[in-house]
Design a protein around this motif. Structure first.
Motif, PDB file in Angstrom:
ATOM      1  N   ARG A  16      27.501 -57.598 -52.831  1.00 38.24           N
ATOM      2  CA  ARG A  16      28.255 -58.539 -53.677  1.00 38.24           C
ATOM      3  C   ARG A  16      27.637 -58.625 -55.064  1.00 38.24           C
ATOM      4  NH1 ARG A  16      24.689 -62.601 -54.062  1.00 38.24           N
ATOM      5  NH2 ARG A  16      23.366 -63.124 -52.264  1.00 38.24           N
ATOM      6  N   LYS A  17      28.277 -59.438 -55.920  1.00 39.55           N
ATOM      7  CA  LYS A  17      27.726 -59.665 -57.255  1.00 39.55           C
ATOM      8  C   LYS A  17      26.558 -60.657 -57.187  1.00 39.55           C
ATOM      9  CE  LYS A  17      32.070 -58.841 -59.697  1.00 39.55           C
ATOM     10  NZ  LYS A  17      33.095 -59.372 -60.624  1.00 39.55           N
ATOM     11  N   ASP A  22      20.256 -66.322 -56.158  1.00 42.32           N
ATOM     12  CA  ASP A  22      19.518 -65.138 -55.699  1.00 42.32           C
ATOM     13  C   ASP A  22      18.089 -65.090 -56.229  1.00 42.32           C
ATOM     14  OD1 ASP A  22      21.625 -64.221 -54.169  1.00 42.32           O
ATOM     15  OD2 ASP A  22      22.478 -63.018 -55.785  1.00 42.32           O
ATOM     16  N   LYS A  23      17.800 -65.923 -57.220  1.00 43.42           N
ATOM     17  CA  LYS A  23      16.402 -65.970 -57.705  1.00 43.42           C
ATOM     18  C   LYS A  23      15.467 -66.391 -56.566  1.00 43.42           C
ATOM     19  CE  LYS A  23      13.441 -67.727 -61.404  1.00 43.42           C
ATOM     20  NZ  LYS A  23      12.391 -68.430 -60.686  1.00 43.42           N
ATOM     21  N   VAL A  63      24.166 -56.861 -55.900  1.00 43.61           N
ATOM     22  CA  VAL A  63      23.012 -57.034 -55.014  1.00 43.61           C
ATOM     23  C   VAL A  63      23.452 -56.768 -53.580  1.00 43.61           C
ATOM     24  CG1 VAL A  63      21.822 -58.743 -56.468  1.00 43.61           C
ATOM     25  CG2 VAL A  63      23.405 -59.527 -54.688  1.00 43.61           C
ATOM     26  N   ILE A  64      22.493 -56.377 -52.762  1.00 46.82           N
ATOM     27  CA  ILE A  64      22.720 -56.342 -51.315  1.00 46.82           C
ATOM     28  C   ILE A  64      21.762 -57.348 -50.694  1.00 46.82           C
ATOM     29  CG2 ILE A  64      22.688 -54.976 -49.203  1.00 46.82           C
ATOM     30  CD1 ILE A  64      23.331 -52.505 -50.802  1.00 46.82           C
ATOM     31  N   GLU A  65      22.355 -58.308 -49.968  1.00 47.34           N
ATOM     32  CA  GLU A  65      21.538 -59.310 -49.286  1.00 47.34           C
ATOM     33  C   GLU A  65      21.484 -59.005 -47.793  1.00 47.34           C
ATOM     34  OE1 GLU A  65      22.839 -63.376 -49.669  1.00 47.34           O
ATOM     35  OE2 GLU A  65      21.396 -64.087 -48.172  1.00 47.34           O
ATOM     36  N   ASP A  66      20.291 -59.048 -47.273  1.00 47.54           N
ATOM     37  CA  ASP A  66      20.139 -59.018 -45.813  1.00 47.54           C
ATOM     38  C   ASP A  66      20.262 -60.471 -45.365  1.00 47.54           C
ATOM     39  OD1 ASP A  66      19.325 -59.044 -43.206  1.00 47.54           O
ATOM     40  OD2 ASP A  66      17.633 -57.675 -43.490  1.00 47.54           O
TER      41      ASP A  66
END
Lengths: 157, 157
Positions: A16-17, A22-23, A63-66
């Motif tokens: 996603r964007k 995300d910091k 970004v890719i978040e796990d």
């Protein structure tokens, strides 16, 4: 990791964007694996985030978040340059692609590249370009890129 | 050309930012010497000019006009990329540098580069980068640039 499951389900990966939260999910620490990036204050982060957000589709950070651990494991950005050349064309510039060192070998870099490339195509770019080291050339070739020119640089500091 | 006069006085060269009236001074024809660039309608030109102008210092196009004949004889652009990396740094990207084929050998390219580089430095970039062919490497080295990475490209059309 369980076997037999598709990678996405097994790893709970979300592409996603970038979001402002995300910091706190290791985004800055991930960038530190790419090059010099000291700690950024919350205020500076928010200011830069807003600056980039105001550019809308002209600057997108993927970004890719796990989601199983709430950690950002890959990122990359693309900004759209508007030209007069080629009948007022647009070119996508891909920058700052990095995959967390503990998450390599899962094709996350390729998925970031696809996200950024698809975005550039969708807003009307006729090409996307990026600069990389000779060592990373093979990776980008697997992602459909070809070597073209050479990069020149002038440092101020 | 008269001899004994400094180049600027002899040739009436003006180094400045692109103005909307430069379309009628051969700006598009000059770009055509660089790569494919069909005729642009006045409407399309104005629209793109306004889009770029709205970016202010973040996208600057330099031109050199020979005021003795009202002709644009050199150009180049720089856009400012804002990053999170290196403590929310900025990088200048130089693009589309071209000198009219009848005006070469007067160091106009070097003056365009200086204008763009000075601008990038003035707005806080820590470096400027550009991509070029191997044939143009020596020119950029004379302008203070050094070879760094390789450029990769993916075309959509």
């Amino acid at each position: 990791m369980q076997t037999g499951l598709p990678l996405n389900e097994a790893c709970n990966l979300q592409v996603r964007k970038l979001e402002i939260s995300d910091k706190s999910k290791g985004f800055v620490e991930l960038l530190q694996q790419l090059t010099v990036c000291n700690t950024i204050s919350d205020e500076d982060f928010q200011m830069r985030f807003q600056e980039l957000s105001s550019l809308g589709d002209d600057h997108v950070i993927c970004v890719i978040e796990d989601t199983s651990c709430g950690k950002i494991v890959a990122t990359g950005s693309v900004f759209i340059e508007k030209k007069f050349l080629r009948n007022c064309s647009k070119v996508g510039h891909i920058e700052d692609v990095v995959v967390d060192r503990d998450s390599r070998g899962m094709r996350l870099g390729k998925r970031v590249l696809s996200f950024l490339t698809d975005h550039a195509r969708s807003v009307g770019c006729y090409k996307v370009i990026l600069d990389c080291s000779n060592e990373n050339k093979a990776f980008y070739e697997k992602c459909g890129f070809k070597r073209k020119e050479i990069q020149m640089v002038k440092y101020f500091i």
